[in-house]
Design an enzyme around this catalytic site. Sequence first.
Site: not given
Lengths: 352, 352
Positions: A215, A241-243, A261
């Site tokens: 996350d 992290g940043d996905f 979503h």
Amino acid sequence: MSDDPVRSADSTPEVMTNKQPGPDAIMQLGLAFWGSKALLSAVELDLFTTLARGPLTGEMLTAKLGLQPRGTTDWLDALVSLGMLKRAGDQYANSPATDLYLDRAKPTYLGGMLEMANARLYSFWGSLTEGLRTGRPQNEAKTGGDFFAALYRDQARLRQFLHAMTGLSMGAAAAIAEKFPWDRYHTVIDIGAAEGCVPAQLTLRHPHLTGGGFDLPAAGPAFEDYVASHGLTSRLRFYPGDFFTDPLPRADVLVMGHILHDWSLEQKLALLRQAHQALPDGGALIVYDAIIDDDRTTNIFGLLMSLNMLIETPAGFDYTAADCRSWMADIGFRDTYAEPLPGPDSMVVGIK
Amino acid sequence: MSDDPVRSADSTPEVMTNKQPGPDAIMQLGLAFWGSKALLSAVELDLFTTLARGPLTGEMLTAKLGLQPRGTTDWLDALVSLGMLKRAGDQYANSPATDLYLDRAKPTYLGGMLEMANARLYSFWGSLTEGLRTGRPQNEAKTGGDFFAALYRDQARLRQFLHAMTGLSMGAAAAIAEKFPWDRYHTVIDIGAAEGCVPAQLTLRHPHLTGGGFDLPAAGPAFEDYVASHGLTSRLRFYPGDFFTDPLPRADVLVMGHILHDWSLEQKLALLRQAHQALPDGGALIVYDAIIDDDRTTNIFGLLMSLNMLIETPAGFDYTAADCRSWMADIGFRDTYAEPLPGPDSMVVGIK
């Protein structure tokens, strides 16, 4: 409606007959926001947390919650009629479900989502017509704000929010622990893990599993505390992290719950590709959301959740299992299947 | 929920078991405003009036209603899932009930109440918590406005509103025409008659009856037109007046529908006394409202309507049949009884 058609010689179309459908379902739906708001105000006013300590009379509740007598009895009795409270004599008490899920003092509290609905979504949905006319979000973004950026800057509020997400994921987590063949895998990482509800449930149920949660870095402290409180620190690790910009950590199984979503089709495909890359051959991606039935006619909550993505995001939308399986197949997952979870959620599994 | 309790050696209260109640009913109620607002926006956007002319694709509806594609399909499919639309192939059509009640071009239209809910009540109910804390109305009165005074000054809006009231009273009017022993009486006057829906239904069904409707003078033209359109001008007369300052007209039967709940206890008693004075010995007063069950536990709509009186009026509230019968008895009615009507309404009859 009476048994005989109400007709007379000079009958007009306005004279009702018992052959016509009644207007009740329309009126009930059109005014359903009344009951909804009665519950949201109860969460806001800590009614269920107060009653979790024991039953109280209407008079005592009026005093304790700082209310006026006018309206309070109707509000309490409306909550009785809606199944949210019980009443015996002149004493009000929580129902078993509201006691479990809406008492702030219990770890099962999931009022966080309803607090957010009360403080934000109720008024934003008031602009649904504008949302349909413009195709644009109707939340803080309309006035230049960014709810999630502000949230992630404030540890206290972020922790409340992440804990609310735990409440929303618990049912799905418990079901995924049962329904997936975990004996074939050794590691699992939840992408967008929040407090780590899902990996905690999975590793509590299956002692051979290890893994963690991925996350944004700000979620780290909440994850570490939650995992420690379940005695799982040695088995679950936080991956910051940043996905969209960082590669995903590697594991036999990756989970993405209530994540896909939020994003546009292009972003959804990018996330699925990221997961595919991080999995070994034979590894599995588990996606879950309030997935819409393939015929788009029965999952009311999934369809309305997708409208909520119109209100809340620039391009997010919910989707059917068929949609998700075809995206997965296009990206290279060799096998896919869908399975229902408790409530409105379903999972779609893709095997690499 | 899985069949086996989800427990492990280091289980915590957060591990869900299948013995606990689920959170679904709570979440559905807390977010019920989503479906409600989807319908209210449909009325606002004339969706049902548009579809009353024939089925249309989502694309055609998007163009005709001036919407953006994003969100529109979800909104239409959500209305299908909620039973408000039907879909065959890629064509959307009204359900029988929405075609009858939400097509503006039909005399059975009752969207007026939902238009008012959309334009006013949805946002006012957003302040329910403040209403409970202060005991004061949360409508235009909060900012010095007066919805009803403004409404009665504007004939076009007043006519729309009075016609919406006809929609709301039609089911009760048809049932009262059947359930009351009209053969024993000759004259009937509706107090707060609006367009005159109730006396029109009663006199259409019972050719021996004559009478009329009492309302503020501004309602006169709408009453006269409605009555004329039903060919009842020779049998029904408009009586202008204010029921708090003018004596009520005399008739064998007086009717008060959706009137009494707007007012304080003192005002309710004053209105009942006025009716008692205007009736002959043996005459009858018929009161109807969304009357709350005597135990105050089952009529959800009646209890929430009473909360709506908190939002909308300085001192109004809904009441049980037992309440109303005891007020009637105190005032001097010699016999009283209650009977259910279609939907959430009931009537209480007092015989002088």
